[in-house]
Design a protein around this motif. Structure first.
Motif, PDB file in Angstrom:
ATOM      1  N   ASP A   1       0.827  -1.208   0.000  1.00 27.76           N
ATOM      2  CA  ASP A   1       0.000   0.000   0.000  1.00 27.76           C
ATOM      3  C   ASP A   1       0.861   1.257   0.000  1.00 27.76           C
ATOM      4  O   ASP A   1       0.555   2.233  -0.697  1.00 27.76           O
ATOM      5  N   TYR A   2       1.954   1.234   0.753  1.00 30.78           N
ATOM      6  CA  TYR A   2       2.858   2.380   0.801  1.00 30.78           C
ATOM      7  C   TYR A   2       3.495   2.646  -0.568  1.00 30.78           C
ATOM      8  O   TYR A   2       3.557   3.802  -1.025  1.00 30.78           O
ATOM      9  N   LEU A   3       3.963   1.592  -1.237  1.00 34.45           N
ATOM     10  CA  LEU A   3       4.605   1.782  -2.540  1.00 34.45           C
ATOM     11  C   LEU A   3       3.614   2.266  -3.589  1.00 34.45           C
ATOM     12  O   LEU A   3       3.963   3.095  -4.452  1.00 34.45           O
ATOM     13  N   GLN A   4       2.381   1.786  -3.548  1.00 30.68           N
ATOM     14  CA  GLN A   4       1.371   2.253  -4.497  1.00 30.68           C
ATOM     15  C   GLN A   4       1.118   3.746  -4.340  1.00 30.68           C
ATOM     16  O   GLN A   4       1.006   4.475  -5.328  1.00 30.68           O
ATOM     17  N   ARG A   5       1.019   4.210  -3.089  1.00 30.09           N
ATOM     18  CA  ARG A   5       0.757   5.636  -2.870  1.00 30.09           C
ATOM     19  C   ARG A   5       2.007   6.471  -3.126  1.00 30.09           C
ATOM     20  O   ARG A   5       1.913   7.603  -3.611  1.00 30.09           O
ATOM     21  N   ARG A   6       3.175   5.926  -2.834  1.00 25.76           N
ATOM     22  CA  ARG A   6       4.412   6.688  -3.044  1.00 25.76           C
ATOM     23  C   ARG A   6       4.675   6.925  -4.523  1.00 25.76           C
ATOM     24  O   ARG A   6       5.068   8.034  -4.924  1.00 25.76           O
ATOM     25  N   PHE A   7       4.442   5.899  -5.359  1.00 26.74           N
ATOM     26  CA  PHE A   7       4.709   6.032  -6.795  1.00 26.74           C
ATOM     27  C   PHE A   7       3.434   6.301  -7.589  1.00 26.74           C
ATOM     28  O   PHE A   7       3.476   6.327  -8.819  1.00 26.74           O
ATOM     29  N   ALA A   8       2.293   6.488  -6.900  1.00 34.17           N
ATOM     30  CA  ALA A   8       1.022   6.838  -7.554  1.00 34.17           C
ATOM     31  C   ALA A   8       0.664   5.863  -8.663  1.00 34.17           C
ATOM     32  O   ALA A   8       0.332   6.256  -9.782  1.00 34.17           O
ATOM     33  N   THR A   9       0.762   4.578  -8.358  1.00 33.63           N
ATOM     34  CA  THR A   9       0.425   3.553  -9.338  1.00 33.63           C
ATOM     35  C   THR A   9       0.049   2.271  -8.614  1.00 33.63           C
ATOM     36  O   THR A   9       0.544   1.989  -7.517  1.00 33.63           O
ATOM     37  N   ARG A  10      -0.847   1.521  -9.234  1.00 37.09           N
ATOM     38  CA  ARG A  10      -1.196   0.205  -8.696  1.00 37.09           C
ATOM     39  C   ARG A  10      -0.362  -0.903  -9.330  1.00 37.09           C
ATOM     40  O   ARG A  10      -0.497  -2.061  -8.952  1.00 37.09           O
ATOM     41  N   ALA A  11       0.506  -0.550 -10.270  1.00 37.13           N
ATOM     42  CA  ALA A  11       1.359  -1.542 -10.929  1.00 37.13           C
ATOM     43  C   ALA A  11       2.581  -1.813 -10.050  1.00 37.13           C
ATOM     44  O   ALA A  11       3.724  -1.502 -10.410  1.00 37.13           O
TER      45      ALA A  11
ATOM     46  N   LEU B   1      11.635   1.174   6.524  1.00 39.00           N
ATOM     47  CA  LEU B   1      11.621   1.024   7.977  1.00 39.00           C
ATOM     48  C   LEU B   1      10.166   0.995   8.441  1.00 39.00           C
ATOM     49  O   LEU B   1       9.422   1.960   8.266  1.00 39.00           O
ATOM     50  N   LEU B   2       9.763  -0.139   9.013  1.00 36.39           N
ATOM     51  CA  LEU B   2       8.406  -0.288   9.517  1.00 36.39           C
ATOM     52  C   LEU B   2       8.412  -0.161  11.032  1.00 36.39           C
ATOM     53  O   LEU B   2       9.295  -0.702  11.705  1.00 36.39           O
TER      54      LEU B   2
ATOM     55  N   GLY C   1       7.873   7.727   8.037  1.00 35.23           N
ATOM     56  CA  GLY C   1       7.911   8.833   7.093  1.00 35.23           C
ATOM     57  C   GLY C   1       6.847   8.794   6.026  1.00 35.23           C
ATOM     58  O   GLY C   1       6.902   9.565   5.067  1.00 35.23           O
ATOM     59  N   ASP C   2       5.859   7.924   6.173  1.00 33.06           N
ATOM     60  CA  ASP C   2       4.793   7.813   5.176  1.00 33.06           C
ATOM     61  C   ASP C   2       3.806   8.961   5.342  1.00 33.06           C
ATOM     62  O   ASP C   2       3.055   9.023   6.316  1.00 33.06           O
ATOM     63  N   SER C   3       3.813   9.873   4.399  1.00 30.51           N
ATOM     64  CA  SER C   3       2.858  10.989   4.385  1.00 30.51           C
ATOM     65  C   SER C   3       2.195  11.138   3.026  1.00 30.51           C
ATOM     66  O   SER C   3       1.670  12.201   2.701  1.00 30.51           O
ATOM     67  N   PHE C   4       2.219  10.065   2.221  1.00 29.45           N
ATOM     68  CA  PHE C   4       1.663  10.131   0.871  1.00 29.45           C
ATOM     69  C   PHE C   4       0.146   9.993   0.921  1.00 29.45           C
ATOM     70  O   PHE C   4      -0.401   9.232   1.727  1.00 29.45           O
TER      71      PHE C   4
END
Length: 415
Positions: free
Chosen positions: A251-261, A295-296, A307-310
């Motif tokens: 979920d973090y990577l999808q929001r960080r890079f603005a993609t579901r791929a 880092l979780l 640092g997740d603020s996306f």
């Protein structure tokens, strides 16, 4: 130290009060009976101060270590002090509702079997009784076919051909390792499971082993199909499991890079439970392989990436990401080579000589005493012992170390 001070202070106070009551009985029977009530005890101490002062002073001295101990406790464990002061320890413990509705009737190895945990993951059905690394009693069934939606399995003792492998184990008193028995045929099995949202399988379970095993079970079961847990329809990120971490990172990577791929590769070995986990994550994002440090941290609301603020990934972003996905390769294109099956020529010597090649793969180990352990290989420790890690429902993960000379047989269960 704080506990000793608190207990010592309470003991002095109690000793002084008992002494005071004894002095009151020495004065007169009426004063003695009345001093059993706190208000009368105070009146007696004031009216007969010369007699009662020694007991009162002893009780007063008890407040000194009591206050010091409570102060030390508040400085390093305020929540524990709050629970003591609020008398929460006097309240009856509230039993949590069972996660799974399992209603089985029968016995395992001649003993009643009441499993609290059940799952069907990677083709292995498991029913466990007990929360420790080794269950008190457990049934594990390795199904030959892959699970896709509903599942129906019927096996009779006279059936030929490959059948599901049944493993039953039980832990005897004063034994460190459980006894285990494995069967490939000669038993009766009926499974009829239907998927239930969000990640469960519900249905009938019927198993009868040959008479010498004293095992026959029948009833309804409810199983988890993965190691995610849900609350109010959403993933419970407070639950400790690799699947939870994968969900949070994905979920973090999808929001960080603005993609579901986003295709997350297998995570490195993780030791749970923990408060923070530092990982080097490998993922394929928009068709490109990337290595990312993550880092979780676990707080009151569960696991999250530091640092997740996306912002949340909206519908428009999702549509754009779908259109940005690379087109399919032409049919004539050469596909990637199939990875080598590491189960071939696998042995304990190969594992010891190259442990990183088999890191995090599922293995089954049998000891010279006949006990069995199954879990993911977590490396070789400094003493040369083989470390096997196993997921525990509701309790994170546990590990067990076996010396090579204790192992009579070891199997690799996945490529």
């Amino acid at each position: 130290m704080d506990a000793l001070l608190i207990l010592g202070g309470l003991l002095l106070i109690l000793t002084g009060l008992v002494w005071l009551v004894m002095l009151a009985f020495g004065t007169s029977l009426l004063w003695g009976m009345g001093s059993l009530l706190p208000p009368v005890t105070l009146v007696y101490a004031l009216r007969h101060w010369r007699v009662a002062r020694k007991a009162v002073v002893l009780s007063a001295f008890g407040f000194i270590p009591l206050v010091v101990g409570l102060t030390l406790l508040a400085s390093h464990d305020s929540q524990r002090l709050e629970a003591i002061v609020s008398l929460a320890w006097l309240k009856p413990e509230v039993q949590k509702p069972a996660e799974l509705q399992i209603a089985l009737h029968g016995e395992l190895n001649g003993q009643p079997f009441a499993p609290q945990q059940g799952e069907l993951i990677d083709g292995v059905l498991s029913l466990r009784e007990g929360q420790d690394f080794f269950a008190r009693r457990e049934i594990s069934i390795r199904l030959p076919q892959s699970l896709n939606g509903a599942l129906t399995v019927d096996v009779l003792p006279q059936d030929a051909g490959p059948q599901p492998e049944v493993l039953v184990s039980w832990l005897l008193p004063d034994h460190d390792l459980p006894e285990a028995r494995r069967l490939n045929r000669g038993y009766t099995l009926h499974l009829k499971l239907e998927p239930a949202a969000p990640n469960k399988l519900v249905g009938d379970f019927h198993l009868v082993l040959p008479p010498q095993y004293k095992t026959a079970l029948s009833g309804k079961v409810e199983l988890f199909s993965n190691r995610l847990r849900y609350q109010n329809g959403a993933v419970d990120t407070t639950f400790d499991s690799r699947d939870t971490l994968e969900y949070v990172i994905g979920d973090y990577l999808q929001r960080r890079f603005a993609t579901r791929a986003v295709e997350l590769h297998s995570l490195p070995p993780v030791s749970l439970p923990a408060e923070r986990v530092d990982l080097q994550v490998s993922a394929r994002i928009n068709g490109k392989d990337q290595q990312l440090p993550v880092l979780l941290q676990k707080g009151k609301r569960g696991w999250r990436v530091s640092g997740d603020s996306f912002p949340a990934l909206g519908q428009a972003t999702a549509a754009a990401s779908k259109s940005a996905v690379a087109p399919e390769a032409p049919r004539g294109a050469v596909t990637a080579a199939r990875p080598l099956d590491r189960r071939q020529r696998f042995s304990l010597d190969r594992l010891q000589s190259n442990p990183s090649r088999y890191q995090n793969l599922t293995m089954r180990v049998q000891t010279v005493r006949g006990a069995q352990a199954e879990g993911r290989f977590n490396g070789i420790d400094t003493d040369g012992q083989i470390v096997i890690r196993r997921n525990m429902s509701g309790a994170g993960e546990a590990s067990f170390a076996l010396a090579p000379e204790e192992i009579s047989r070891i199997e690799l269960l996945e490529p």
